[in-house]
Design a protein around this motif. Structure first.
Motif, PDB file in Angstrom:
ATOM      1  N   VAL A   1       0.841  -1.204   0.000  1.00 21.45           N
ATOM      2  CA  VAL A   1       0.000   0.000   0.000  1.00 21.45           C
ATOM      3  C   VAL A   1       0.876   1.255   0.000  1.00 21.45           C
ATOM      4  CG1 VAL A   1      -1.630   1.355   1.382  1.00 21.45           C
ATOM      5  CG2 VAL A   1      -1.983  -1.101   1.093  1.00 21.45           C
ATOM      6  N   LEU A   2       1.938   1.237   0.798  1.00 22.27           N
ATOM      7  CA  LEU A   2       2.838   2.393   0.870  1.00 22.27           C
ATOM      8  C   LEU A   2       3.570   2.612  -0.452  1.00 22.27           C
ATOM      9  CD1 LEU A   2       4.313   1.874   4.462  1.00 22.27           C
ATOM     10  CD2 LEU A   2       2.675   3.633   3.724  1.00 22.27           C
ATOM     11  N   ILE A   3       4.021   1.532  -1.068  1.00 24.57           N
ATOM     12  CA  ILE A   3       4.722   1.652  -2.358  1.00 24.57           C
ATOM     13  C   ILE A   3       3.784   2.218  -3.428  1.00 24.57           C
ATOM     14  CG2 ILE A   3       5.731   0.326  -4.262  1.00 24.57           C
ATOM     15  CD1 ILE A   3       7.042  -1.482  -2.212  1.00 24.57           C
TER      16      ILE A   3
ATOM     17  N   LEU B   1      11.232  -0.577  -0.825  1.00 26.13           N
ATOM     18  CA  LEU B   1      11.371   0.530   0.121  1.00 26.13           C
ATOM     19  C   LEU B   1      12.789   0.666   0.661  1.00 26.13           C
ATOM     20  CD1 LEU B   1       8.070   0.341   2.219  1.00 26.13           C
ATOM     21  CD2 LEU B   1       8.621   1.823   0.287  1.00 26.13           C
ATOM     22  N   GLU B   2      13.426  -0.457   0.936  1.00 26.30           N
ATOM     23  CA  GLU B   2      14.776  -0.403   1.503  1.00 26.30           C
ATOM     24  C   GLU B   2      15.776   0.175   0.506  1.00 26.30           C
ATOM     25  OE1 GLU B   2      15.137  -4.355   4.158  1.00 26.30           O
ATOM     26  OE2 GLU B   2      13.963  -4.539   2.316  1.00 26.30           O
ATOM     27  N   GLU B   3      15.723  -0.319  -0.724  1.00 26.18           N
ATOM     28  CA  GLU B   3      16.703   0.085  -1.729  1.00 26.18           C
ATOM     29  C   GLU B   3      16.415   1.463  -2.326  1.00 26.18           C
ATOM     30  OE1 GLU B   3      19.474  -1.438  -2.359  1.00 26.18           O
ATOM     31  OE2 GLU B   3      19.002  -3.083  -0.983  1.00 26.18           O
ATOM     32  N   ASP B   4      15.142   1.866  -2.332  1.00 24.53           N
ATOM     33  CA  ASP B   4      14.774   3.104  -3.014  1.00 24.53           C
ATOM     34  C   ASP B   4      14.625   4.311  -2.092  1.00 24.53           C
ATOM     35  OD1 ASP B   4      14.748   1.727  -5.423  1.00 24.53           O
ATOM     36  OD2 ASP B   4      12.623   1.229  -5.273  1.00 24.53           O
TER      37      ASP B   4
ATOM     38  N   VAL C   1       9.235   2.233   7.238  1.00 23.13           N
ATOM     39  CA  VAL C   1       7.782   2.061   7.270  1.00 23.13           C
ATOM     40  C   VAL C   1       7.158   2.981   8.315  1.00 23.13           C
ATOM     41  CG1 VAL C   1       5.917   0.452   7.841  1.00 23.13           C
ATOM     42  CG2 VAL C   1       7.776  -0.281   6.353  1.00 23.13           C
ATOM     43  N   TYR C   2       7.780   3.075   9.499  1.00 21.28           N
ATOM     44  CA  TYR C   2       7.291   3.995  10.537  1.00 21.28           C
ATOM     45  C   TYR C   2       7.173   5.407   9.970  1.00 21.28           C
ATOM     46  CZ  TYR C   2       7.152   1.567  15.086  1.00 21.28           C
ATOM     47  OH  TYR C   2       6.797   0.794  16.158  1.00 21.28           O
ATOM     48  N   LEU C   3       8.205   5.849   9.279  1.00 21.48           N
ATOM     49  CA  LEU C   3       8.244   7.198   8.719  1.00 21.48           C
ATOM     50  C   LEU C   3       7.139   7.395   7.685  1.00 21.48           C
ATOM     51  CD1 LEU C   3       9.487   9.965   8.210  1.00 21.48           C
ATOM     52  CD2 LEU C   3      11.200   8.863   6.758  1.00 21.48           C
ATOM     53  N   LEU C   4       6.984   6.448   6.780  1.00 21.48           N
ATOM     54  CA  LEU C   4       5.990   6.578   5.719  1.00 21.48           C
ATOM     55  C   LEU C   4       4.564   6.532   6.270  1.00 21.48           C
ATOM     56  CD1 LEU C   4       7.657   4.348   2.983  1.00 21.48           C
ATOM     57  CD2 LEU C   4       7.522   6.845   3.026  1.00 21.48           C
ATOM     58  N   VAL C   5       4.323   5.702   7.269  1.00 21.73           N
ATOM     59  CA  VAL C   5       3.002   5.644   7.892  1.00 21.73           C
ATOM     60  C   VAL C   5       2.663   6.990   8.531  1.00 21.73           C
ATOM     61  CG1 VAL C   5       1.673   4.656   9.811  1.00 21.73           C
ATOM     62  CG2 VAL C   5       2.933   3.153   8.270  1.00 21.73           C
ATOM     63  N   ALA C   6       3.640   7.582   9.224  1.00 25.13           N
ATOM     64  CA  ALA C   6       3.420   8.884   9.859  1.00 25.13           C
ATOM     65  C   ALA C   6       3.101   9.955   8.823  1.00 25.13           C
ATOM     66  CB  ALA C   6       4.655   9.276  10.670  1.00 25.13           C
TER      67      ALA C   6
ATOM     68  N   GLN D   1      -3.007  12.869   5.533  1.00 24.34           N
ATOM     69  CA  GLN D   1      -4.286  12.243   5.209  1.00 24.34           C
ATOM     70  C   GLN D   1      -4.306  11.696   3.778  1.00 24.34           C
ATOM     71  OE1 GLN D   1      -7.244  15.237   6.219  1.00 24.34           O
ATOM     72  NE2 GLN D   1      -7.181  14.626   8.357  1.00 24.34           N
ATOM     73  N   ALA D   2      -3.379  10.807   3.534  1.00 30.22           N
ATOM     74  CA  ALA D   2      -3.269  10.193   2.215  1.00 30.22           C
ATOM     75  C   ALA D   2      -4.549   9.440   1.867  1.00 30.22           C
ATOM     76  CB  ALA D   2      -2.085   9.227   2.192  1.00 30.22           C
ATOM     77  N   PRO D   3      -4.947   9.476   0.602  1.00 31.05           N
ATOM     78  CA  PRO D   3      -6.175   8.787   0.169  1.00 31.05           C
ATOM     79  C   PRO D   3      -5.975   7.283   0.032  1.00 31.05           C
ATOM     80  CG  PRO D   3      -5.120   9.779  -1.718  1.00 31.05           C
ATOM     81  CD  PRO D   3      -4.321  10.212  -0.508  1.00 31.05           C
ATOM     82  N   ILE D   4      -5.526   6.679   1.090  1.00 32.26           N
ATOM     83  CA  ILE D   4      -5.262   5.235   1.100  1.00 32.26           C
ATOM     84  C   ILE D   4      -5.827   4.655   2.383  1.00 32.26           C
ATOM     85  CG2 ILE D   4      -3.189   5.354  -0.328  1.00 32.26           C
ATOM     86  CD1 ILE D   4      -1.504   5.260   2.202  1.00 32.26           C
ATOM     87  N   ARG D   5      -6.004   3.366   2.386  1.00 31.39           N
ATOM     88  CA  ARG D   5      -6.459   2.676   3.604  1.00 31.39           C
ATOM     89  C   ARG D   5      -5.347   1.744   4.064  1.00 31.39           C
ATOM     90  NH1 ARG D   5     -10.833   2.387   6.487  1.00 31.39           N
ATOM     91  NH2 ARG D   5     -11.345   0.548   7.722  1.00 31.39           N
ATOM     92  N   LEU D   6      -4.710   2.104   5.166  1.00 29.09           N
ATOM     93  CA  LEU D   6      -3.621   1.291   5.695  1.00 29.09           C
ATOM     94  C   LEU D   6      -4.186   0.095   6.464  1.00 29.09           C
ATOM     95  CD1 LEU D   6      -1.287   4.105   7.099  1.00 29.09           C
ATOM     96  CD2 LEU D   6      -1.025   2.855   4.958  1.00 29.09           C
ATOM     97  N   PRO D   7      -3.574  -1.061   6.324  1.00 30.80           N
ATOM     98  CA  PRO D   7      -3.989  -2.211   7.139  1.00 30.80           C
ATOM     99  C   PRO D   7      -3.866  -1.868   8.624  1.00 30.80           C
ATOM    100  CG  PRO D   7      -2.464  -2.883   5.413  1.00 30.80           C
ATOM    101  CD  PRO D   7      -2.447  -1.389   5.433  1.00 30.80           C
ATOM    102  N   GLU D   8      -4.855  -2.238   9.397  1.00 28.41           N
ATOM    103  CA  GLU D   8      -4.848  -1.910  10.818  1.00 28.41           C
ATOM    104  C   GLU D   8      -4.159  -2.992  11.645  1.00 28.41           C
ATOM    105  OE1 GLU D   8      -8.907  -1.187  11.891  1.00 28.41           O
ATOM    106  OE2 GLU D   8      -8.943   0.800  10.943  1.00 28.41           O
ATOM    107  N   HIS D   9      -3.663  -2.585  12.801  1.00 26.85           N
ATOM    108  CA  HIS D   9      -3.055  -3.492  13.776  1.00 26.85           C
ATOM    109  C   HIS D   9      -1.937  -4.338  13.171  1.00 26.85           C
ATOM    110  CE1 HIS D   9      -6.049  -2.377  16.711  1.00 26.85           C
ATOM    111  NE2 HIS D   9      -7.030  -2.758  15.917  1.00 26.85           N
ATOM    112  N   VAL D  10      -1.034  -3.689  12.479  1.00 25.22           N
ATOM    113  CA  VAL D  10       0.128  -4.396  11.927  1.00 25.22           C
ATOM    114  C   VAL D  10       1.253  -4.333  12.951  1.00 25.22           C
ATOM    115  CG1 VAL D  10       1.830  -4.516  10.078  1.00 25.22           C
ATOM    116  CG2 VAL D  10      -0.515  -3.806   9.565  1.00 25.22           C
ATOM    117  N   THR D  11       1.639  -5.478  13.454  1.00 22.09           N
ATOM    118  CA  THR D  11       2.710  -5.581  14.447  1.00 22.09           C
ATOM    119  C   THR D  11       3.774  -6.538  13.923  1.00 22.09           C
ATOM    120  OG1 THR D  11       1.192  -5.176  16.289  1.00 22.09           O
ATOM    121  CG2 THR D  11       3.297  -6.204  16.816  1.00 22.09           C
ATOM    122  N   VAL D  12       5.027  -6.161  14.078  1.00 21.52           N
ATOM    123  CA  VAL D  12       6.131  -7.015  13.629  1.00 21.52           C
ATOM    124  C   VAL D  12       7.094  -7.263  14.785  1.00 21.52           C
ATOM    125  CG1 VAL D  12       6.013  -6.239  11.237  1.00 21.52           C
ATOM    126  CG2 VAL D  12       7.489  -5.015  12.850  1.00 21.52           C
TER     127      VAL D  12
END
Length: 366
Positions: A93-95, A112-115, A184-189, A195-206
């Protein structure tokens, strides 16, 4: 000088003894070396056995970890979390979001890591979202230049996000070292703040592996990191608190009363078209009912070519809701606080605000 057969025979045993003596010495040396290696291997095995409980079995220690300074630490994503379906969905979704935002720049992100590690993509993304131009070099090849660029970009990002309560889970070093969790933390923030026009998956824990060096020994621990909570909670960081925030936070039992009143109101009018609403957050998300409702409230027919009657894509739904907002303003209402994307993303408070605005203005309409 020639040797007789008997003389030759007498010299042969002496030569064999000499050869046997040499082989014996050589064999003894090899045996001693083998025993020394066995002792060394046994010592290493014992050392590994002592340190083994400190190392998660699925974790691969990278060569650079051995170069950590005393008391320094390195954080990396646990291999099992990398394959987590919800995490992979979040990354996708972020990409897709970045590529959509930077389409005009002809930038395509695949990894995301390489780019993202060198700051180029993050710079362009922040500039697009904020409308600000950062004073940085466009292209930097050296590590020093990349880190300087990242420093400037992250300072701008942090100054934007910090006042809104975000914990800064990233740094120049973590981004430049291709730490996927930090990226990912940075991009989510950024996505939530703007207020990006996207729907992020909820409760993603790693699970992340923290490698530390203590007294020359590498120690590891596995820690859970929550990358996303609920959309409501993440958007709540930036939304101006109002009566609906108080209602949801402190009187959730009254929420159903409000929803029932709004459903009764909208159905009073939509029933004229043989339409009925039972779920506020989902049935208004594509904008169709909002448009039809405005036509009924203002007593006019909305031409079908002005909107998508059966919207399929996210963009078509956003178009519909935005068009409904225009109709509201044409009717003398204030511009809704919510964004069209919020309604499409099933944000309950945003939908309630829009409908309550209609209710207060048209509750006495037939």
């Amino acid at each position: 000088m020639s040797l007789t057969p008997s003389a030759s025979a007498s010299l042969q045993p002496a030569k064999m003894k000499k050869d046997e003596s040499f082989l014996g010495k050589l064999g003894g040396t090899l045996v001693r070396k083998k025993r020394a290696k066995e002792v060394s291997d046994l010592h290493e095995e014992g050392k590994n056995a002592i340190n083994a409980p400190l190392l998660p079995s699925a974790t691969e220690i990278h060569p650079e970890d051995t170069l950590l300074e005393e008391n320094a630490e390195r954080i990396m994503l646990d291999p099992t979390s990398r394959e987590n379906p919800k995490f992979k969905d979040l990354v996708k979704v972020l990409i897709d979001w970045i590529n959509s935002e930077l389409e005009e720049e002809r930038i395509i992100v695949k990894d995301l890591e390489e780019d993202c590690y060198d700051g180029q993509v993050l710079q362009k993304l922040f500039e697009k979202l904020s409308g600000r131009k950062l004073n940085v070099a466009e292209v930097t090849q050296s590590e020093i230049g990349q880190k300087q660029k990242l420093q400037t970009v992250l300072e701008a990002v942090n100054n934007t996000l910090r006042p809104h309560g975000w914990t800064l889970e990233w740094s120049v070093d973590s981004i430049h070292s291709k730490n996927l969790v930090a990226i990912v933390y940075l991009l989510v923030a950024l996505a939530m703040h703007f207020q990006a026009p996207i729907r992020l998956p909820e409760h993603v824990t790693v699970q992340v592996v923290v490698v530390k060096k203590r007294e020359g020994i590498l120690q590891t621990a596995v820690v859970a990191k929550e990358l996303t909570s609920t959309t409501e909670m993440m958007l709540g960081r930036f939304a101006e608190r109002d009566a609906f925030d108080t209602l949801l936070d402190h009187a959730p039992d009254k929420l159903n009363v409000v929803k029932t009143s709004l459903i009764t109101f909208v159905n009073k009018h939509l029933n004229k078209l043989n339409l009925e609403v039972t779920e506020l957050e989902s049935q208004f998300a594509d904008g169709v009912y909002l448009i039809l409702l405005m036509g009924l409230l203002e007593d006019y027919f909305v031409p079908l070519y002005n909107f998508f009657l059966t919207p399929e894509s996210f963009e078509q739904k956003v178009h519909n809701v935005a068009f409904a907002f225009e109709l509201m303003q044409d009717g003398g209402l204030k511009k809704p606080k919510a964004r069209p994307e919020d309604v499409v993303n099933l944000n309950l408070k945003s939908t309630l605000r829009v409908l309550y605005n209609l209710f207060t203005n048209y509750k006495n309409s037939d």
